[in-house]
Design a protein around this motif. Structure first.
Motif, PDB file in Angstrom:
ATOM      1  N   UNK A 104      -8.940  -2.438  22.118  1.00  0.00           N
ATOM      2  CA  UNK A 104      -8.854  -3.539  21.150  1.00  0.00           C
ATOM      3  C   UNK A 104      -9.973  -3.422  20.127  1.00  0.00           C
ATOM      4  N   UNK A 105     -11.169  -3.105  20.568  1.00  0.00           N
ATOM      5  CA  UNK A 105     -12.314  -2.980  19.663  1.00  0.00           C
ATOM      6  C   UNK A 105     -12.104  -1.874  18.627  1.00  0.00           C
ATOM      7  N   UNK A 106     -11.599  -0.728  19.079  1.00  0.00           N
ATOM      8  CA  UNK A 106     -11.336   0.376  18.147  1.00  0.00           C
ATOM      9  C   UNK A 106     -10.285  -0.046  17.123  1.00  0.00           C
ATOM     10  N   UNK A 107      -9.217  -0.678  17.584  1.00  0.00           N
ATOM     11  CA  UNK A 107      -8.166  -1.115  16.661  1.00  0.00           C
ATOM     12  C   UNK A 107      -8.675  -2.176  15.694  1.00  0.00           C
ATOM     13  N   UNK A 108      -9.477  -3.105  16.191  1.00  0.00           N
ATOM     14  CA  UNK A 108      -9.994  -4.160  15.305  1.00  0.00           C
ATOM     15  C   UNK A 108     -10.819  -3.560  14.181  1.00  0.00           C
ATOM     16  N   UNK A 109     -11.679  -2.622  14.523  1.00  0.00           N
ATOM     17  CA  UNK A 109     -12.485  -1.960  13.479  1.00  0.00           C
ATOM     18  C   UNK A 109     -11.603  -1.165  12.527  1.00  0.00           C
ATOM     19  N   UNK A 110     -10.666  -0.405  13.090  1.00  0.00           N
ATOM     20  CA  UNK A 110      -9.829   0.475  12.275  1.00  0.00           C
ATOM     21  C   UNK A 110      -8.921  -0.300  11.333  1.00  0.00           C
ATOM     22  N   UNK A 111      -8.424  -1.460  11.776  1.00  0.00           N
ATOM     23  CA  UNK A 111      -7.445  -2.207  10.990  1.00  0.00           C
ATOM     24  C   UNK A 111      -8.021  -3.441  10.306  1.00  0.00           C
TER      25      UNK A 111
ATOM     26  N   UNK B 249     -10.289 -13.844  10.115  1.00  0.00           N
ATOM     27  CA  UNK B 249      -9.786 -12.573  10.632  1.00  0.00           C
ATOM     28  C   UNK B 249     -10.711 -12.041  11.713  1.00  0.00           C
ATOM     29  N   UNK B 250     -12.011 -12.125  11.483  1.00  0.00           N
ATOM     30  CA  UNK B 250     -12.960 -11.656  12.501  1.00  0.00           C
ATOM     31  C   UNK B 250     -12.793 -12.426  13.813  1.00  0.00           C
ATOM     32  N   UNK B 251     -12.444 -13.695  13.715  1.00  0.00           N
ATOM     33  CA  UNK B 251     -12.333 -14.533  14.911  1.00  0.00           C
ATOM     34  C   UNK B 251     -11.057 -14.273  15.709  1.00  0.00           C
ATOM     35  N   UNK B 252      -9.934 -13.941  15.036  1.00  0.00           N
ATOM     36  CA  UNK B 252      -8.648 -13.892  15.744  1.00  0.00           C
ATOM     37  C   UNK B 252      -7.957 -12.532  15.724  1.00  0.00           C
ATOM     38  N   UNK B 253      -8.430 -11.617  14.910  1.00  0.00           N
ATOM     39  CA  UNK B 253      -7.755 -10.323  14.754  1.00  0.00           C
ATOM     40  C   UNK B 253      -7.661  -9.566  16.083  1.00  0.00           C
ATOM     41  N   UNK B 254      -8.730  -9.590  16.869  1.00  0.00           N
ATOM     42  CA  UNK B 254      -8.722  -8.903  18.158  1.00  0.00           C
ATOM     43  C   UNK B 254      -7.688  -9.484  19.112  1.00  0.00           C
ATOM     44  N   UNK B 255      -7.502 -10.796  19.075  1.00  0.00           N
ATOM     45  CA  UNK B 255      -6.479 -11.429  19.931  1.00  0.00           C
ATOM     46  C   UNK B 255      -5.089 -10.955  19.521  1.00  0.00           C
TER      47      UNK B 255
ATOM     48  N   UNK C 234      -4.658  -7.414  20.541  1.00  0.00           N
ATOM     49  CA  UNK C 234      -4.604  -7.344  21.989  1.00  0.00           C
ATOM     50  C   UNK C 234      -3.194  -7.453  22.542  1.00  0.00           C
ATOM     51  N   UNK C 235      -2.317  -8.146  21.822  1.00  0.00           N
ATOM     52  CA  UNK C 235      -0.922  -8.246  22.261  1.00  0.00           C
ATOM     53  C   UNK C 235      -0.274  -6.864  22.231  1.00  0.00           C
ATOM     54  N   UNK C 236      -0.519  -6.101  21.168  1.00  0.00           N
ATOM     55  CA  UNK C 236       0.013  -4.732  21.080  1.00  0.00           C
ATOM     56  C   UNK C 236      -0.526  -3.879  22.229  1.00  0.00           C
ATOM     57  N   UNK C 237      -1.814  -4.025  22.502  1.00  0.00           N
ATOM     58  CA  UNK C 237      -2.443  -3.242  23.568  1.00  0.00           C
ATOM     59  C   UNK C 237      -1.809  -3.586  24.911  1.00  0.00           C
ATOM     60  N   UNK C 238      -1.606  -4.869  25.174  1.00  0.00           N
ATOM     61  CA  UNK C 238      -1.016  -5.280  26.443  1.00  0.00           C
ATOM     62  C   UNK C 238       0.407  -4.750  26.595  1.00  0.00           C
ATOM     63  N   UNK C 239       1.179  -4.779  25.517  1.00  0.00           N
ATOM     64  CA  UNK C 239       2.542  -4.250  25.562  1.00  0.00           C
ATOM     65  C   UNK C 239       2.517  -2.752  25.861  1.00  0.00           C
ATOM     66  N   UNK C 240       1.633  -2.020  25.177  1.00  0.00           N
ATOM     67  CA  UNK C 240       1.562  -0.567  25.393  1.00  0.00           C
ATOM     68  C   UNK C 240       1.076  -0.236  26.804  1.00  0.00           C
ATOM     69  N   UNK C 241       0.124  -0.998  27.318  1.00  0.00           N
ATOM     70  CA  UNK C 241      -0.341  -0.762  28.685  1.00  0.00           C
ATOM     71  C   UNK C 241       0.767  -1.017  29.702  1.00  0.00           C
ATOM     72  N   UNK C 242       1.567  -2.042  29.460  1.00  0.00           N
ATOM     73  CA  UNK C 242       2.611  -2.425  30.411  1.00  0.00           C
ATOM     74  C   UNK C 242       3.868  -1.573  30.293  1.00  0.00           C
ATOM     75  N   UNK C 243       4.221  -1.187  29.059  1.00  0.00           N
ATOM     76  CA  UNK C 243       5.533  -0.580  28.842  1.00  0.00           C
ATOM     77  C   UNK C 243       5.483   0.821  28.248  1.00  0.00           C
ATOM     78  N   UNK C 244       4.322   1.267  27.817  1.00  0.00           N
ATOM     79  CA  UNK C 244       4.241   2.562  27.153  1.00  0.00           C
ATOM     80  C   UNK C 244       3.039   3.357  27.601  1.00  0.00           C
ATOM     81  N   UNK C 245       2.324   3.893  26.625  1.00  0.00           N
ATOM     82  CA  UNK C 245       1.123   4.672  26.926  1.00  0.00           C
ATOM     83  C   UNK C 245       0.124   4.500  25.795  1.00  0.00           C
TER      84      UNK C 245
ATOM     85  N   UNK D 204      -5.374   4.124  15.680  1.00  0.00           N
ATOM     86  CA  UNK D 204      -6.591   3.629  15.037  1.00  0.00           C
ATOM     87  C   UNK D 204      -7.767   4.542  15.320  1.00  0.00           C
ATOM     88  N   UNK D 205      -8.564   4.759  14.285  1.00  0.00           N
ATOM     89  CA  UNK D 205      -9.764   5.590  14.385  1.00  0.00           C
ATOM     90  C   UNK D 205     -10.943   4.763  13.891  1.00  0.00           C
ATOM     91  N   UNK D 206     -12.022   4.765  14.647  1.00  0.00           N
ATOM     92  CA  UNK D 206     -13.223   4.029  14.227  1.00  0.00           C
ATOM     93  C   UNK D 206     -13.633   4.469  12.823  1.00  0.00           C
TER      94      UNK D 206
END
Length: 198
Positions: free
Chosen positions: A17-24, A40-46, A49-60, A126-128
């Protein structure tokens, strides 16, 4: 360029999530969804995080060994899903309930997502910021694209900036011809890649 990667798991969630937040953080679409910088700084990571949770659960999730780049993939079967994708509503509910753009971006991209053939879906890469421009993102993507070529599987994504669209075109993706136009905002470009013939 080869990239030393490993498969991320739930223990890596906060790092991803941290890498994606910085990258995007300054991505045109993120700026449209959350136009006010402080908010954006307050809620962007949340939101991400939904994308990350979906990928962890259903993808890679492929994670660069030094933790500075990530790629989120989903395997999408052929055929229109029988049920409505709950992810857009979850993005809004989780990140910013009063902000309809959190949900709208997912609904608009979902409406143009092709379903006639099974494919690998690059949800995001995402890339830092300190490592951007080194070819790391392309290297992460190429690892999966090589497998797609071996197995005869196409790939799909939505480019969220002109810069990323150019990268994806160099990797063999082609714009499908109908952009996703965010209301009073930027465009997103759905892109498809046929597997390379060996």
């Amino acid at each position: 360029m080869g990239a030393r990667t490993r498969r991320a798991d739930a223990r890596d969630r906060d790092l991803v999530v941290s890498v994606l937040e910085e990258a995007f953080h300054h991505d045109p679409v993120s700026g449209w969804v959350f136009p006010e910088e402080e908010h954006r700084r307050a809620v962007h990571g949340k939101f991400l995080g939904v994308f990350v949770d979906v990928a962890l659960a259903e993808g890679r999730i492929d994670l660069l060994a030094d933790g500075t780049a990530v790629a989120l993939w989903l395997t999408v079967p052929a055929g229109v899903p029988e049920e409505e994708d709950p992810t857009p509503a979850l993005m809004r509910r989780t990140a910013d309930p009063g902000n309809e753009r959190c949900e709208l971006v997912g609904r608009l991209t979902g409406a143009v997502h092709p379903h006639d053939r099974a494919h690998e879906y690059l949800l995001m890469v995402g890339v830092s910021p300190g490592r951007q421009g080194e070819g790391i993102g392309a290297a992460l993507i190429e690892e999966v694209l090589e497998r797609c070529d071996r197995e005869g599987v196409p790939a799909y994504l939505e480019a969220s900036s002109a810069r990323s669209r150019g990268l994806y075109e160099r990797l063999g993706f082609t714009f499908l011809g109908r952009a996703v136009e965010l209301p009073d905002g930027p465009s997103m470009w759905p892109m498809w890649r046929e597997p390379a013939k060996g």
